[in-house]
Design a protein around this motif. Sequence first.
Motif, mmCIF file in Angstrom:
data_model
loop_
_atom_site.group_PDB
_atom_site.id
_atom_site.type_symbol
_atom_site.label_atom_id
_atom_site.label_comp_id
_atom_site.label_asym_id
_atom_site.label_seq_id
_atom_site.Cartn_x
_atom_site.Cartn_y
_atom_site.Cartn_z
ATOM 1 N N TRP A 24 32.115 109.819 4.442
ATOM 2 C CA TRP A 24 32.201 109.874 5.896
ATOM 3 C C TRP A 24 31.235 108.854 6.474
ATOM 4 N N MET A 26 28.762 107.080 8.878
ATOM 5 C CA MET A 26 27.822 107.575 9.886
ATOM 6 C C MET A 26 27.127 106.390 10.547
ATOM 7 N N THR A 30 24.569 110.958 15.781
ATOM 8 C CA THR A 30 24.372 111.917 16.886
ATOM 9 C C THR A 30 25.494 112.954 16.964
ATOM 10 N N VAL A 31 26.657 112.602 16.431
ATOM 11 C CA VAL A 31 27.760 113.569 16.334
ATOM 12 C C VAL A 31 27.825 114.128 14.915
ATOM 13 N N LEU A 49 25.549 103.434 8.109
ATOM 14 C CA LEU A 49 25.673 101.994 8.404
ATOM 15 C C LEU A 49 24.323 101.371 8.758
ATOM 16 N N THR A 90 23.995 105.307 32.161
ATOM 17 C CA THR A 90 24.640 106.591 32.499
ATOM 18 C C THR A 90 24.896 107.415 31.236
ATOM 19 N N ILE A 96 18.717 109.444 22.755
ATOM 20 C CA ILE A 96 20.063 109.407 22.134
ATOM 21 C C ILE A 96 20.541 107.956 22.058
ATOM 22 N N ASN A 105 30.522 105.328 19.354
ATOM 23 C CA ASN A 105 30.995 105.674 20.702
ATOM 24 C C ASN A 105 32.517 105.582 20.826
ATOM 25 N N VAL A 108 34.014 109.226 19.532
ATOM 26 C CA VAL A 108 33.637 110.540 20.050
ATOM 27 C C VAL A 108 34.717 111.041 21.004
ATOM 28 N N GLY A 113 31.921 108.876 25.279
ATOM 29 C CA GLY A 113 32.587 107.595 25.022
ATOM 30 C C GLY A 113 32.693 106.737 26.266
ATOM 31 N N ASP A 114 31.598 106.644 27.023
ATOM 32 C CA ASP A 114 31.628 105.812 28.239
ATOM 33 C C ASP A 114 31.639 104.320 27.912
ATOM 34 N N LYS A 170 30.567 106.246 37.172
ATOM 35 C CA LYS A 170 30.726 107.478 36.387
ATOM 36 C C LYS A 170 30.315 108.652 37.268
ATOM 37 N N SER A 178 24.165 113.365 31.682
ATOM 38 C CA SER A 178 25.259 114.328 31.822
ATOM 39 C C SER A 178 26.562 113.639 31.414
ATOM 40 N N ALA A 179 27.487 114.418 30.882
ATOM 41 C CA ALA A 179 28.766 113.829 30.450
ATOM 42 C C ALA A 179 29.648 113.542 31.659
HETATM 43 C C1 LIG Z 1 23.139 115.174 24.101
HETATM 44 C C2 LIG Z 1 24.199 114.080 24.042
HETATM 45 C C3 LIG Z 1 24.666 113.537 25.230
HETATM 46 C C4 LIG Z 1 25.609 112.515 25.203
HETATM 47 N N1 LIG Z 1 26.051 111.967 26.382
HETATM 48 C C5 LIG Z 1 26.905 110.923 26.342
HETATM 49 C C6 LIG Z 1 27.360 110.292 27.525
HETATM 50 O O1 LIG Z 1 27.009 110.663 28.626
HETATM 51 N N2 LIG Z 1 28.213 109.246 27.407
HETATM 52 C C7 LIG Z 1 28.621 108.773 26.198
HETATM 53 O O2 LIG Z 1 29.333 107.793 26.133
HETATM 54 N N3 LIG Z 1 28.229 109.384 25.083
HETATM 55 C C8 LIG Z 1 27.394 110.422 25.135
HETATM 56 N N4 LIG Z 1 27.001 111.007 23.990
HETATM 57 C C9 LIG Z 1 27.687 110.617 22.809
HETATM 58 C C10 LIG Z 1 27.009 109.451 22.168
HETATM 59 O O3 LIG Z 1 27.142 108.293 22.911
HETATM 60 C C11 LIG Z 1 27.750 109.400 20.924
HETATM 61 O O4 LIG Z 1 27.276 110.529 20.224
HETATM 62 C C12 LIG Z 1 27.493 108.149 20.140
HETATM 63 O O5 LIG Z 1 27.918 106.974 20.785
HETATM 64 C C13 LIG Z 1 28.135 108.259 18.799
HETATM 65 O O6 LIG Z 1 27.532 107.260 18.037
HETATM 66 P P1 LIG Z 1 26.862 107.591 16.649
HETATM 67 O O7 LIG Z 1 26.571 106.270 16.073
HETATM 68 O O8 LIG Z 1 25.726 108.549 16.774
HETATM 69 O O9 LIG Z 1 28.085 108.299 15.945
HETATM 70 P P2 LIG Z 1 28.072 109.155 14.615
HETATM 71 O O10 LIG Z 1 27.631 110.545 14.914
HETATM 72 O O11 LIG Z 1 27.372 108.440 13.548
HETATM 73 O O12 LIG Z 1 29.630 109.122 14.328
HETATM 74 C C14 LIG Z 1 30.578 109.649 15.230
HETATM 75 C C15 LIG Z 1 31.965 109.455 14.638
HETATM 76 O O13 LIG Z 1 32.277 108.071 14.616
HETATM 77 C C16 LIG Z 1 32.571 107.654 13.290
HETATM 78 N N5 LIG Z 1 32.001 106.313 13.175
HETATM 79 C C17 LIG Z 1 30.741 105.945 13.492
HETATM 80 N N6 LIG Z 1 30.609 104.623 13.355
HETATM 81 C C18 LIG Z 1 31.800 104.164 12.944
HETATM 82 C C19 LIG Z 1 32.296 102.858 12.621
HETATM 83 N N7 LIG Z 1 31.547 101.766 12.734
HETATM 84 N N8 LIG Z 1 33.573 102.752 12.216
HETATM 85 C C20 LIG Z 1 34.374 103.852 12.119
HETATM 86 N N9 LIG Z 1 33.959 105.102 12.418
HETATM 87 C C21 LIG Z 1 32.689 105.239 12.820
HETATM 88 C C22 LIG Z 1 31.923 108.668 12.389
HETATM 89 O O14 LIG Z 1 32.571 108.736 11.138
HETATM 90 C C23 LIG Z 1 32.087 109.943 13.198
HETATM 91 O O15 LIG Z 1 33.372 110.481 13.038
HETATM 92 C C24 LIG Z 1 26.084 112.038 23.979
HETATM 93 C C25 LIG Z 1 25.612 112.595 22.781
HETATM 94 C C26 LIG Z 1 24.684 113.611 22.809
HETATM 95 C C27 LIG Z 1 24.208 114.188 21.510
#
Ligand SMILES: Cc1cc2nc3c(=O)[nH]c(=O)nc-3n(C[C@H](O)[C@H](O)[C@H](O)COP(=O)(O)OP(=O)(O)OC[C@H]3O[C@@H](n4cnc5c(N)ncnc54)[C@H](O)[C@@H]3O)c2cc1C
Length: 267
Positions: A24, A26, A30-31, A49, A90, A96, A105, A108, A113-114, A170, A178-179
């Motif tokens: 998987w 990563m 954060t997700v 990564l 935003t 985070i 992003n 998600v 996913g903004d 937004k 906030s989402a």
């Molecule tokens: C408290 C909180 C508040 C948030 N508020 C916002 C918000 O307001 N707006 C917003 O846009 N986001 C928000 N987020 C979401 C945040 O932006 C996303 O969690 C983040 O962008 C995901 O990126 P990551 O690298 O942490 O993903 P990960 O947790 O590492 O991965 C998420 C998913 O994407 C996949 N993935 C990751 N990278 C790749 C890649 N390069 N290729 C293919 N698949 C991949 C993973 O396999 C997984 O399924 C919030 C998150 C939290 C925890």
Amino acid sequence: MMIQAVHVPESAAAVAAHSARGGWIMGGGTVVMPLVNSGAATGSELISLRRAGLAGIEVRDGVARIGAAAPLSSVEEHPGLGFLRPAMRTIASPTIRNLATVGGNLFVAQPYGDLAVCLLALDALCEIAGPGGRRDAPVADVLASGVAGGEFVTAVVVTLPEPGTWYYHKAMRRRLNSASIVTVASVTRTEDGVVTSTRIALGGVAPRPVRAVSAERLLRDRPLSPEVLTEAGEAARSDTAPFDDAYASAWYRARVLPVHLRRAFTG
Ligand SMILES: Cc1cc2nc3c(=O)[nH]c(=O)nc-3n(C[C@H](O)[C@H](O)[C@H](O)COP(=O)(O)OP(=O)(O)OC[C@H]3O[C@@H](n4cnc5c(N)ncnc54)[C@H](O)[C@@H]3O)c2cc1C
């Protein structure tokens, strides 16, 4: 499922080799990490990564190439990506944004996913690697259908919008951290106040970011006046499939869409 191995490969090729065997991807986790910690992970191996050399950002000749593992805070701080800074601010909190990546992003669920909404409005191209080699795909396709098994996004490529053509708004329950209730991003050109071309992307109003094609159609050759923009926002309802969540009901999202679409352009 319990995680049995965590790989931290040092190149995209090594990521591809691991992902071909399953595992998987990563980005910032954060997700992924909350799912791992709660035992809801669907795989038993993680491929980080973080050290794969995919975090660089280059801006040259009006084009930006943003590595998929770049944290959102790097996009926010990059001098060549100033037009995206208000949008990045935003998203969640600085903590985070230091972890969450550009690639993550894209994957998600809404109402997050903004940045993905911005990339859709910008008609970004995704560079993808996987067992079958390298390929490019429009971000619209990746947002709609994901990537194939074993594939991962290595970078997104964006043509910078001309000055005065970028719009972002937004609507949130709170001013920060906030989402989305509704996110609007657009590249819109005008001549003498009349729209000559427009791309509008919406977040928070469907399970994935969507193009507001009905609004785009309605705006072409019309002035960007509050009345025309409200009409466009009403037309955009047919492009959406709003949902209920803790932030807002589907009914509310549909109801306020025209207001927020208008605000994206008029402030
Ligand atoms: C408290 C909180 C508040 C948030 N508020 C916002 C918000 O307001 N707006 C917003 O846009 N986001 C928000 N987020 C979401 C945040 O932006 C996303 O969690 C983040 O962008 C995901 O990126 P990551 O690298 O942490 O993903 P990960 O947790 O590492 O991965 C998420 C998913 O994407 C996949 N993935 C990751 N990278 C790749 C890649 N390069 N290729 C293919 N698949 C991949 C993973 O396999 C997984 O399924 C919030 C998150 C939290 C925890």
